[in-house]
Motif scaffolding. Structure first.
Motif, mmCIF file in Angstrom:
data_model
loop_
_atom_site.group_PDB
_atom_site.id
_atom_site.type_symbol
_atom_site.label_atom_id
_atom_site.label_comp_id
_atom_site.label_asym_id
_atom_site.label_seq_id
_atom_site.Cartn_x
_atom_site.Cartn_y
_atom_site.Cartn_z
ATOM 1 N N GLU A 127 -11.278 8.138 2.082
ATOM 2 C CA GLU A 127 -10.784 8.972 3.180
ATOM 3 C C GLU A 127 -11.911 9.336 4.147
ATOM 4 O O GLU A 127 -11.714 9.348 5.369
ATOM 5 C CB GLU A 127 -10.129 10.247 2.641
ATOM 6 C CG GLU A 127 -8.825 10.013 1.905
ATOM 7 C CD GLU A 127 -7.671 9.602 2.817
ATOM 8 O OE1 GLU A 127 -7.878 9.503 4.046
ATOM 9 O OE2 GLU A 127 -6.565 9.378 2.300
ATOM 10 N N GLN A 128 -13.091 9.617 3.606
ATOM 11 C CA GLN A 128 -14.221 9.932 4.498
ATOM 12 C C GLN A 128 -14.601 8.700 5.317
ATOM 13 O O GLN A 128 -14.947 8.811 6.504
ATOM 14 C CB GLN A 128 -15.428 10.418 3.693
ATOM 15 C CG GLN A 128 -15.168 11.553 2.721
ATOM 16 C CD GLN A 128 -14.331 12.673 3.293
ATOM 17 O OE1 GLN A 128 -14.573 13.146 4.406
ATOM 18 N NE2 GLN A 128 -13.332 13.111 2.543
ATOM 19 N N CYS A 129 -14.525 7.534 4.698
ATOM 20 C CA CYS A 129 -14.843 6.294 5.421
ATOM 21 C C CYS A 129 -13.844 6.050 6.550
ATOM 22 O O CYS A 129 -14.226 5.627 7.650
ATOM 23 C CB CYS A 129 -14.859 5.108 4.460
ATOM 24 S SG CYS A 129 -16.322 5.035 3.395
ATOM 25 N N VAL A 130 -12.564 6.314 6.303
ATOM 26 C CA VAL A 130 -11.559 6.152 7.359
ATOM 27 C C VAL A 130 -11.834 7.135 8.504
ATOM 28 O O VAL A 130 -11.697 6.795 9.678
ATOM 29 C CB VAL A 130 -10.135 6.331 6.803
ATOM 30 C CG1 VAL A 130 -9.121 6.436 7.942
ATOM 31 C CG2 VAL A 130 -9.770 5.154 5.909
ATOM 32 N N PHE B 93 0.832 -1.204 0.000
ATOM 33 C CA PHE B 93 0.000 0.000 0.000
ATOM 34 C C PHE B 93 0.869 1.257 0.000
ATOM 35 O O PHE B 93 0.682 2.166 -0.821
ATOM 36 C CB PHE B 93 -0.913 -0.009 1.226
ATOM 37 C CG PHE B 93 -1.748 1.234 1.398
ATOM 38 C CD1 PHE B 93 -2.935 1.390 0.699
ATOM 39 C CD2 PHE B 93 -1.348 2.247 2.257
ATOM 40 C CE1 PHE B 93 -3.708 2.536 0.851
ATOM 41 C CE2 PHE B 93 -2.103 3.401 2.415
ATOM 42 C CZ PHE B 93 -3.293 3.542 1.712
ATOM 43 N N MET B 94 1.822 1.321 0.897
ATOM 44 C CA MET B 94 2.652 2.519 1.033
ATOM 45 C C MET B 94 3.528 2.739 -0.206
ATOM 46 O O MET B 94 3.700 3.879 -0.661
ATOM 47 C CB MET B 94 3.529 2.413 2.283
ATOM 48 C CG MET B 94 2.740 2.325 3.583
ATOM 49 S SD MET B 94 1.725 3.781 3.933
ATOM 50 C CE MET B 94 2.970 4.903 4.600
ATOM 51 N N LEU C 107 -20.414 -1.643 1.120
ATOM 52 C CA LEU C 107 -21.083 -0.492 0.498
ATOM 53 C C LEU C 107 -20.083 0.438 -0.181
ATOM 54 O O LEU C 107 -20.384 1.029 -1.223
ATOM 55 C CB LEU C 107 -21.905 0.260 1.539
ATOM 56 C CG LEU C 107 -23.081 -0.536 2.121
ATOM 57 C CD1 LEU C 107 -23.838 0.290 3.154
ATOM 58 C CD2 LEU C 107 -24.027 -0.984 1.008
ATOM 59 N N TYR C 108 -18.905 0.563 0.381
ATOM 60 C CA TYR C 108 -17.834 1.334 -0.267
ATOM 61 C C TYR C 108 -17.485 0.696 -1.612
ATOM 62 O O TYR C 108 -17.371 1.390 -2.637
ATOM 63 C CB TYR C 108 -16.619 1.368 0.663
ATOM 64 C CG TYR C 108 -15.326 1.822 0.027
ATOM 65 C CD1 TYR C 108 -15.097 3.171 -0.269
ATOM 66 C CD2 TYR C 108 -14.312 0.902 -0.254
ATOM 67 C CE1 TYR C 108 -13.896 3.583 -0.834
ATOM 68 C CE2 TYR C 108 -13.111 1.306 -0.807
ATOM 69 C CZ TYR C 108 -12.907 2.647 -1.099
ATOM 70 O OH TYR C 108 -11.713 3.045 -1.665
ATOM 71 N N THR D 203 -8.902 -1.755 6.969
ATOM 72 C CA THR D 203 -10.316 -1.596 6.637
ATOM 73 C C THR D 203 -10.616 -1.858 5.171
ATOM 74 O O THR D 203 -11.751 -2.178 4.812
ATOM 75 C CB THR D 203 -10.795 -0.171 6.967
ATOM 76 O OG1 THR D 203 -10.015 0.774 6.211
ATOM 77 C CG2 THR D 203 -10.657 0.120 8.454
ATOM 78 N N GLY D 204 -9.613 -1.694 4.311
ATOM 79 C CA GLY D 204 -9.846 -1.868 2.884
ATOM 80 C C GLY D 204 -10.295 -0.593 2.190
ATOM 81 O O GLY D 204 -10.592 -0.606 0.993
#
Length: 281
Positions: free
Chosen positions: A163-166, A109-110, A249-250, A154-155
């Motif tokens: 970002e809003q989900c995080v 990811f990074m 849902l994301y 979280t995925g």
């Protein structure tokens, strides 16, 4: 009822819980709204995000700091993981864990995103905020340093909705009005943009952030976990043990947008978004 004197409490090594010179947070909804409006106009000014959080302090913050920092678990984490950025940026060492581990997923990811834990520290340091030799500083730094691990566990990606989900997942873990304001307002703006794109309005944007908030609330506090141990374990096993469900849902939002030819990672840059776009916080 008198305020708790956190400056009189210390860890076993003598580190004070809250330094007496650390300014007391002052709640101001008008100041938060003012800075949020400025953020809408200047999406790149991350200092405004911190000003929003500082204007909406959580009453539960210091009890959460005390509960972890003065516990045996807190003492263990401070002794075994004194500098998370050094651990998280040592990809050569992290890659020695078995394939499929959280460590490998984190490195992937990074590296794919061109990020580093040290880079996040540097961005925070640019704000010039005073630092104090107390356990509040340790707790705040640990919260910052685990942010990208939240994405991996979280995925949720680094797209605007991700970002809003995080943010809302984080609110589920550590409730603050700042997370709610930025997270829900950002999601509402994404929904507004999507409605202006052919077929984009069908995506369950608000459902996705509500699901993220519920997932965060149902999971044990991630900053309380031994990160070194989690990194060695299979990613799916860690998610299961922490009760982190699939972000269905994301992913449904992404599926709908892609079927309509909309790039979820470029929604806010589209000309159709105009001046209403809100960069992810």
């Amino acid at each position: 009822m008198p305020a708790t004197d956190y400056s009189s409490k210390h860890a076993a090594d003598g580190t004070v819980l809250r330094h007496p010179e650390r300014p007391q947070p002052r709640y101001s909804l008008p100041r938060a709204v003012k800075n949020f409006r400025l953020l809408m106009k200047n999406k790149e000014d991350t200092s405004l995000v911190f000003k929003i959080y500082e204007s909406l302090p959580s009453r539960g913050f210091m009890p959460r700091v005390e509960q972890l920092a003065l516990s045996e678990r807190g003492e263990f984490l401070r002794s075994t993981e004194p500098n998370l950025p050094e651990i998280l940026d040592d990809h050569a060492q992290l890659r020695k864990t078995p394939k499929g581990s959280l460590a490998h997923a984190y490195c992937d990811f990074m590296e794919n995103e061109g990020l580093s834990a040290a880079g996040l520290v540097a961005e925070a340091d640019k704000l010039g905020r005073a630092k104090y030799p107390d356990l509040v500083q340790w707790f705040g730094d640990r919260s910052r340093d685990t942010h990208d691990l939240f994405h991996v566990l979280t995925g949720y990606g680094r797209d605007a909705l991700g970002e809003q989900c995080v943010l809302l997942f984080t609110h589920g873990q550590s409730p603050t009005q700042g997370h709610l304001l930025i997270g829900y307002a950002g999601a509402a703006n994404i929904k507004k943009i999507a409605l202006g794109l052919k077929g984009g309005g069908k995506a369950p944007v608000m459902g996705a952030v509500r699901q993220a908030k519920a997932t965060g609330k149902g999971a044990p506090s991630l900053i309380n976990q031994p990160i070194l141990e989690l990194l060695k374990r299979p990613l799916d096993e860690v998610r299961a043990s922490l009760n982190i469900a699939e972000p269905t849902l994301y992913r449904e939002c992404h599926r709908i947008w892609r079927e309509e030819g909309i790039d979820p990672y470029n929604m806010l840059a589209t000309e159709n978004a105009g001046e209403d776009e809100l960069a992810s916080a």
